[in-house]
Scaffold this active site. Structure first.
Site, PDB file in Angstrom:
ATOM      1  N   LYS A  10     -45.063  67.447  44.058  1.00 34.75           N
ATOM      2  CA  LYS A  10     -43.784  68.000  43.639  1.00 34.75           C
ATOM      3  C   LYS A  10     -43.906  68.727  42.293  1.00 34.75           C
ATOM      4  O   LYS A  10     -44.933  68.622  41.607  1.00 34.75           O
ATOM      5  CB  LYS A  10     -42.757  66.874  43.564  1.00 34.75           C
ATOM      6  CG  LYS A  10     -42.488  66.212  44.914  1.00 34.75           C
ATOM      7  CD  LYS A  10     -41.491  65.079  44.740  1.00 34.75           C
ATOM      8  CE  LYS A  10     -41.235  64.340  46.022  1.00 34.75           C
ATOM      9  NZ  LYS A  10     -40.252  63.248  45.820  1.00 34.75           N
ATOM     10  N   THR A  92     -41.297  54.341  46.117  1.00 39.35           N
ATOM     11  CA  THR A  92     -40.502  55.503  45.707  1.00 39.35           C
ATOM     12  C   THR A  92     -40.049  55.412  44.255  1.00 39.35           C
ATOM     13  O   THR A  92     -40.041  56.398  43.544  1.00 39.35           O
ATOM     14  CB  THR A  92     -39.277  55.655  46.634  1.00 39.35           C
ATOM     15  OG1 THR A  92     -39.752  55.746  47.978  1.00 39.35           O
ATOM     16  CG2 THR A  92     -38.491  56.901  46.320  1.00 39.35           C
ATOM     17  N   ARG A 104     -47.804  56.943  41.923  1.00 41.44           N
ATOM     18  CA  ARG A 104     -46.521  56.768  41.234  1.00 41.44           C
ATOM     19  C   ARG A 104     -46.575  55.646  40.206  1.00 41.44           C
ATOM     20  O   ARG A 104     -45.965  55.751  39.140  1.00 41.44           O
ATOM     21  CB  ARG A 104     -45.419  56.500  42.251  1.00 41.44           C
ATOM     22  CG  ARG A 104     -45.125  57.713  43.129  1.00 41.44           C
ATOM     23  CD  ARG A 104     -44.160  57.361  44.232  1.00 41.44           C
ATOM     24  NE  ARG A 104     -43.810  58.507  45.033  1.00 41.44           N
ATOM     25  CZ  ARG A 104     -43.465  58.425  46.308  1.00 41.44           C
ATOM     26  NH1 ARG A 104     -43.423  57.238  46.920  1.00 41.44           N
ATOM     27  NH2 ARG A 104     -43.144  59.511  46.985  1.00 41.44           N
ATOM     28  N   ASN A 114     -40.922  61.625  41.143  1.00 40.52           N
ATOM     29  CA  ASN A 114     -41.938  60.650  41.541  1.00 40.52           C
ATOM     30  C   ASN A 114     -43.214  61.294  42.080  1.00 40.52           C
ATOM     31  O   ASN A 114     -43.951  60.690  42.832  1.00 40.52           O
ATOM     32  CB  ASN A 114     -41.349  59.619  42.507  1.00 40.52           C
ATOM     33  CG  ASN A 114     -40.918  60.218  43.825  1.00 40.52           C
ATOM     34  OD1 ASN A 114     -41.155  61.387  44.106  1.00 40.52           O
ATOM     35  ND2 ASN A 114     -40.288  59.409  44.649  1.00 40.52           N
ATOM     36  N   HIS A 117     -44.691  63.530  47.790  1.00 39.10           N
ATOM     37  CA  HIS A 117     -44.002  63.186  49.041  1.00 39.10           C
ATOM     38  C   HIS A 117     -45.062  63.031  50.112  1.00 39.10           C
ATOM     39  O   HIS A 117     -46.020  63.808  50.167  1.00 39.10           O
ATOM     40  CB  HIS A 117     -43.031  64.301  49.455  1.00 39.10           C
ATOM     41  CG  HIS A 117     -42.612  64.187  50.891  1.00 39.10           C
ATOM     42  ND1 HIS A 117     -41.589  63.368  51.297  1.00 39.10           N
ATOM     43  CD2 HIS A 117     -43.118  64.764  52.020  1.00 39.10           C
ATOM     44  CE1 HIS A 117     -41.472  63.455  52.615  1.00 39.10           C
ATOM     45  NE2 HIS A 117     -42.383  64.293  53.076  1.00 39.10           N
TER      46      HIS A 117
END
Length: 136
Positions: A10, A92, A104, A114, A117
């Site tokens: 991300k 998550t 994470r 975080n 994905h």
């Protein structure tokens, strides 16, 4: 049996220069990168990708975040690739649910930011790969 999964690094992972570290962890886990692309995410693609969250209070901020800067999209392959990457990614919520040693757990600070994905099922992987890599 070899599985395929979609992995996204991300905007926060790209901006924090963690792409190399994340890719290295994927490869050290024994998974293979079958396709890799740095790309800007349109609102249309983001809406399709996160369709299951439409109508939820965080949907707008999720779209704003994922379209805010480039992401790295990858097709990752290997035995039990879906579960293997999700284990590698960690929970998550990076602070409360992700254990140290996971992506994470080691680098994440907030649930929305975080870093990565990974598809959560074979059906999701198939749908997400078709969205992000239509010719794959």
């Amino acid at each position: 049996m070899t599985e395929r999964t979609l992995v996204l690094i991300k905007p926060d992972g790209v901006q924090r220069l963690l792409v190399g570290e994340i890719i290295s962890r994927i490869e050290r886990k024994g998974l293979a990168i079958a396709a890799l692309e740095l790309r800007n995410v349109t609102e249309e693609l983001a809406s399709q990708h996160y369709a299951e969250h439409e109508g939820k209070p965080f949907f707008g901020s999720l779209l704003e975040f994922i379209t805010s800067a480039p992401v790295v999209a990858a097709i990752v392959e290997g035995p039990r690739a879906i579960a293997a990457f999700r284990q590698l990614a960690g929970g998550t919520d990076p602070v409360e649910k992700a254990t140290p040693g996971t992506i994470r757990g080691d680098f994440g600070l907030e649930t929305q930011f975080n870093l990565v994905h990974g598809s959560d099922s074979a059906e999701s992987a198939q749908r997400e790969i078709a969205l992000w890599f239509p010719s794959a």
